[in-house]
Design a protein around this motif. Structure first.
Motif, PDB file in Angstrom:
ATOM      1  N   ALA A 163       0.816  -1.198   0.000  1.00 12.00           N
ATOM      2  CA  ALA A 163       0.000   0.000   0.000  1.00 12.00           C
ATOM      3  C   ALA A 163       0.854   1.254   0.000  1.00 12.00           C
ATOM      4  N   GLY A 164       2.033   1.173   0.658  1.00 14.41           N
ATOM      5  CA  GLY A 164       2.983   2.278   0.593  1.00 14.41           C
ATOM      6  C   GLY A 164       2.550   3.504   1.354  1.00 14.41           C
ATOM      7  N   LYS A 165       2.456   4.632   0.656  1.00 14.41           N
ATOM      8  CA  LYS A 165       2.240   5.910   1.331  1.00 14.41           C
ATOM      9  C   LYS A 165       0.758   6.186   1.580  1.00 14.41           C
ATOM     10  N   SER A 166       0.514   6.864   2.727  1.00 11.24           N
ATOM     11  CA  SER A 166      -0.837   7.318   3.014  1.00 11.24           C
ATOM     12  C   SER A 166      -1.040   8.684   2.364  1.00 11.24           C
ATOM     13  N   ALA A 167      -2.248   9.235   2.521  1.00 10.33           N
ATOM     14  CA  ALA A 167      -2.572  10.502   1.865  1.00 10.33           C
ATOM     15  C   ALA A 167      -1.650  11.639   2.309  1.00 10.33           C
ATOM     16  N   ASP A 168      -1.195  11.586   3.573  1.00 11.03           N
ATOM     17  CA  ASP A 168      -0.325  12.675   4.058  1.00 11.03           C
ATOM     18  C   ASP A 168       1.151  12.418   3.756  1.00 11.03           C
ATOM     19  N   GLY A 169       1.422  11.365   2.991  1.00 10.64           N
ATOM     20  CA  GLY A 169       2.795  11.080   2.598  1.00 10.64           C
ATOM     21  C   GLY A 169       3.543  10.161   3.535  1.00 10.64           C
ATOM     22  N   THR A 170       2.916   9.768   4.640  1.00 14.86           N
ATOM     23  CA  THR A 170       3.572   8.865   5.587  1.00 14.86           C
ATOM     24  C   THR A 170       3.706   7.461   4.989  1.00 14.86           C
ATOM     25  N   VAL A 171       4.892   6.923   5.075  1.00 14.92           N
ATOM     26  CA  VAL A 171       5.140   5.558   4.599  1.00 14.92           C
ATOM     27  C   VAL A 171       5.038   4.598   5.784  1.00 14.92           C
ATOM     28  N   THR A 172       4.216   3.584   5.648  1.00 15.16           N
ATOM     29  CA  THR A 172       4.101   2.562   6.691  1.00 15.16           C
ATOM     30  C   THR A 172       4.776   1.284   6.210  1.00 15.16           C
ATOM     31  N   LEU A 173       5.838   0.897   6.891  1.00 13.51           N
ATOM     32  CA  LEU A 173       6.569  -0.329   6.562  1.00 13.51           C
ATOM     33  C   LEU A 173       5.995  -1.492   7.356  1.00 13.51           C
ATOM     34  N   GLU A 174       5.776  -2.596   6.687  1.00 11.52           N
ATOM     35  CA  GLU A 174       5.418  -3.823   7.400  1.00 11.52           C
ATOM     36  C   GLU A 174       6.697  -4.602   7.683  1.00 11.52           C
ATOM     37  N   PHE A 175       6.835  -5.056   8.922  1.00 11.21           N
ATOM     38  CA  PHE A 175       8.036  -5.775   9.359  1.00 11.21           C
ATOM     39  C   PHE A 175       7.578  -7.121   9.944  1.00 11.21           C
ATOM     40  N   ALA A 176       7.735  -8.171   9.149  1.00 11.08           N
ATOM     41  CA  ALA A 176       7.312  -9.511   9.571  1.00 11.08           C
ATOM     42  C   ALA A 176       8.492 -10.246  10.209  1.00 11.08           C
ATOM     43  N   GLN A 177       8.312 -10.778  11.386  1.00 10.92           N
ATOM     44  CA  GLN A 177       9.385 -11.470  12.112  1.00 10.92           C
ATOM     45  C   GLN A 177       8.788 -12.301  13.247  1.00 10.92           C
ATOM     46  N   TRP A 178       9.648 -13.192  13.787  1.00  8.12           N
ATOM     47  CA  TRP A 178       9.274 -13.995  14.949  1.00  8.12           C
ATOM     48  C   TRP A 178       9.964 -13.465  16.210  1.00  8.12           C
ATOM     49  N   TRP A 179      10.629 -12.345  16.072  1.00  6.44           N
ATOM     50  CA  TRP A 179      11.461 -11.829  17.146  1.00  6.44           C
ATOM     51  C   TRP A 179      10.631 -11.305  18.324  1.00  6.44           C
ATOM     52  N   GLU A 180       9.551 -10.569  18.019  1.00  2.00           N
ATOM     53  CA  GLU A 180       8.799  -9.899  19.081  1.00  2.00           C
ATOM     54  C   GLU A 180       8.323 -10.868  20.167  1.00  2.00           C
ATOM     55  N   PRO A 181       7.782 -12.070  19.811  1.00  2.00           N
ATOM     56  CA  PRO A 181       7.344 -12.999  20.871  1.00  2.00           C
ATOM     57  C   PRO A 181       8.504 -13.543  21.715  1.00  2.00           C
ATOM     58  N   GLU A 182       9.727 -13.486  21.197  1.00  2.00           N
ATOM     59  CA  GLU A 182      10.875 -14.042  21.923  1.00  2.00           C
ATOM     60  C   GLU A 182      11.638 -12.978  22.711  1.00  2.00           C
ATOM     61  N   LEU A 183      11.230 -11.721  22.568  1.00  2.00           N
ATOM     62  CA  LEU A 183      11.862 -10.631  23.315  1.00  2.00           C
ATOM     63  C   LEU A 183      10.975 -10.244  24.496  1.00  2.00           C
ATOM     64  N   PRO A 184      11.519  -9.529  25.488  1.00  2.00           N
ATOM     65  CA  PRO A 184      10.667  -9.033  26.572  1.00  2.00           C
ATOM     66  C   PRO A 184       9.495  -8.240  25.998  1.00  2.00           C
ATOM     67  N   LYS A 185       8.356  -8.333  26.675  1.00  3.99           N
ATOM     68  CA  LYS A 185       7.124  -7.707  26.183  1.00  3.99           C
ATOM     69  C   LYS A 185       7.338  -6.215  25.908  1.00  3.99           C
ATOM     70  N   GLY A 186       6.985  -5.799  24.717  1.00  4.83           N
ATOM     71  CA  GLY A 186       7.065  -4.390  24.350  1.00  4.83           C
ATOM     72  C   GLY A 186       8.433  -3.918  23.894  1.00  4.83           C
ATOM     73  N   ALA A 187       9.444  -4.794  23.956  1.00 10.22           N
ATOM     74  CA  ALA A 187      10.812  -4.350  23.674  1.00 10.22           C
ATOM     75  C   ALA A 187      11.006  -3.964  22.206  1.00 10.22           C
ATOM     76  N   LEU A 188      10.507  -4.799  21.278  1.00 10.46           N
ATOM     77  CA  LEU A 188      10.703  -4.485  19.857  1.00 10.46           C
ATOM     78  C   LEU A 188       9.896  -3.252  19.461  1.00 10.46           C
ATOM     79  N   ARG A 189       8.691  -3.130  20.027  1.00 19.10           N
ATOM     80  CA  ARG A 189       7.871  -1.942  19.746  1.00 19.10           C
ATOM     81  C   ARG A 189       8.582  -0.668  20.216  1.00 19.10           C
ATOM     82  N   THR A 190       9.242  -0.751  21.360  1.00 23.30           N
ATOM     83  CA  THR A 190       9.982   0.404  21.868  1.00 23.30           C
ATOM     84  C   THR A 190      11.091   0.807  20.904  1.00 23.30           C
ATOM     85  N   LEU A 191      11.787  -0.182  20.353  1.00 23.72           N
ATOM     86  CA  LEU A 191      12.830   0.131  19.367  1.00 23.72           C
ATOM     87  C   LEU A 191      12.217   0.782  18.127  1.00 23.72           C
ATOM     88  N   MET A 192      11.047   0.276  17.708  1.00 26.98           N
ATOM     89  CA  MET A 192      10.390   0.856  16.534  1.00 26.98           C
ATOM     90  C   MET A 192       9.946   2.292  16.815  1.00 26.98           C
TER      91      MET A 192
END
Length: 411
Positions: free
Chosen positions: A16-45
């Protein structure tokens, strides 16, 4: 299952790429988040988004197995997420499909300093995956069982390992010296527990990128495994045992030694706080003085060729591989960094990890299955031949000749 469904639903919108305001949303598929402390990968993002206005990251997270299924399906359909967590065993097939972006070109375009990367996975000279963090597989030894058997220190050579395994098995009839998982359903024991003996002594199972299973180094390692089997010092049930069974055997003090991932240290401590164990380099052949190869598994990262936002996706990869972020990621995951300058904080606070980091720095990360075609099937076919050999149906020469012939069909 819920995670798998969610990932399927979103794969179709990854372009889908860019939204109307020009913001690009990247999808990041991985198995890392369930194996890291809760919320840790989101905090990095969140940190990445704050440093890169106009780019958002949507995490598509699930267990390893469901992530593998979805990434493979996305690669075949051309709907892979912009940024993907990768296992090196998948790369060759993705290369044939043309489903991964050329990271070499993206690094060149952004004037990225490649020298800071510990390793890159290339096919035909093109980088398709960067190992973000590495989980090494050293030798674990049960201190109490070794002491009970009269062994004063962890073995450093194959001869010492055999002697220790025999002594441990004799000291207690309910305990064996070594655990070897050879389930054909999950054949990674061939990589981690068999070929690791080859790499630890500077050997190789390849020559010019092709199978070379009948060479002296591989023959010697398999002879060594066969000898341990014949001496009856290997844990019962090896032919159907999986990696988690191996860890359970060691955690419950039913075996004295195993080769395993550092990722399981926390699990072992939680399940048996009283267990005293040490970590050492995998023993080498007697007299070996070179750098010891140490098997590893990586959380790799790549970019989908179908992504319309490769430049933004590279910014995310660059962020994850930066010295500061990569050190945090490796600390959170109890692994070693893919950036040569990054140092995880646990190496100063935990003696086992400190020792493991010394082994990692003094040796050479080795996993020759990375980048090979149908890597898991290669392990399985070797496993089939090894099981016939351990069962007395053929000798080591026949094993290696048959496995070599089978492997060559895949190259």
């Amino acid at each position: 299952m819920a995670a798998a469904v969610a990932m399927t639903a979103s794969c179709g919108t990854s372009n889908a790429g860019k939204s109307a305001d020009g913001t690009v949303t990247l999808e990041f598929a991985q198995w890392w988040e369930p194996e890291l402390p809760k919320g840790a990968l989101r905090t990095l993002m969140d940190t990445f988004e704050a440093k890169n206005p106009g780019i958002k990251v949507k995490l598509l997270s699930g267990p390893y197995a469901s992530t593998k299924e979805q990434v493979i399906a996305g690669a075949a359909a051309g709907t892979m997420s912009d940024v993907v967590g990768l296992d090196g065993a998948w790369i060759n097939d993705f290369s044939k499909q043309g489903s991964l972006a050329d990271l070499s070109a993206l690094m060149k375009d952004s004037k990225y300093d490649e020298s800071q990367l510990a390793s890159q996975v290339k096919i035909d000279g093109t980088t398709l995956m960067i190992p973000a963090v590495n989980f090494v597989y050293p030798m674990f030894t049960n201190d109490d069982l070794l002491a009970k058997a009269g062994v004063s220190k962890p073995p450093s050579t194959r001869t010492e390992f055999t002697a220790a395994a025999v002594a441990i098995s004799k000291a207690d009839s309910n305990v064996k010296g070594w655990v070897l998982p050879l389930s054909q359903e999950a054949p990674n024991g061939i990589q981690n527990d068999v070929m690791s003996w080859v790499w630890a002594s500077g050997g190789s199972m390849l020559k010019d990128g092709k199978p070379d299973l009948t060479n002296d180094a591989v023959h010697s390692a398999v002879d060594f495994v066969q000898d341990l089997w014949n001496k009856k010092v290997v844990s019962p049930g090896a032919l159907t045992m999986k990696e988690q069974d191996k860890v359970e055997e060691f955690t419950n003090a039913r075996v004295g030694m195993m080769i395993d991932s550092l990722a399981h240290i926390k699990l072992i401590r939680e399940n048996n706080p009283k267990l005293k164990f040490s970590i050492s380099a995998i023993p080498a052949v007697d007299g070996f003085t070179g750098k010891r190869g140490i098997p590893y598994a990586a959380w790799g990262i790549g970019i989908a060729d179908n992504s319309p936002n490769k430049a933004e996706a590279w910014k995310l990869v660059d962020f994850l591989m930066s010295e500061e972020t990569n050190a945090k990621l490796s600390s959170l995951s109890n692994s070693f960094p893919g950036n040569t300058k990054a140092v995880p904080d646990f190496v100063d606070s935990d003696e086992l990890f400190k020792k493991a980091f010394e082994i990692y720095k003094s040796g050479t990360p080795a996993n020759e299955f990375v980048g090979l075609p149908v890597a898991e099937q290669l392990m399985r076919s070797f496993d089939e031949e090894l099981q016939k050999t351990l069962s007395g149906q053929q000798n080591v020469d026949t094993l290696l000749t048959n496995a070599q012939a089978t492997w060559m069909k895949s190259f």
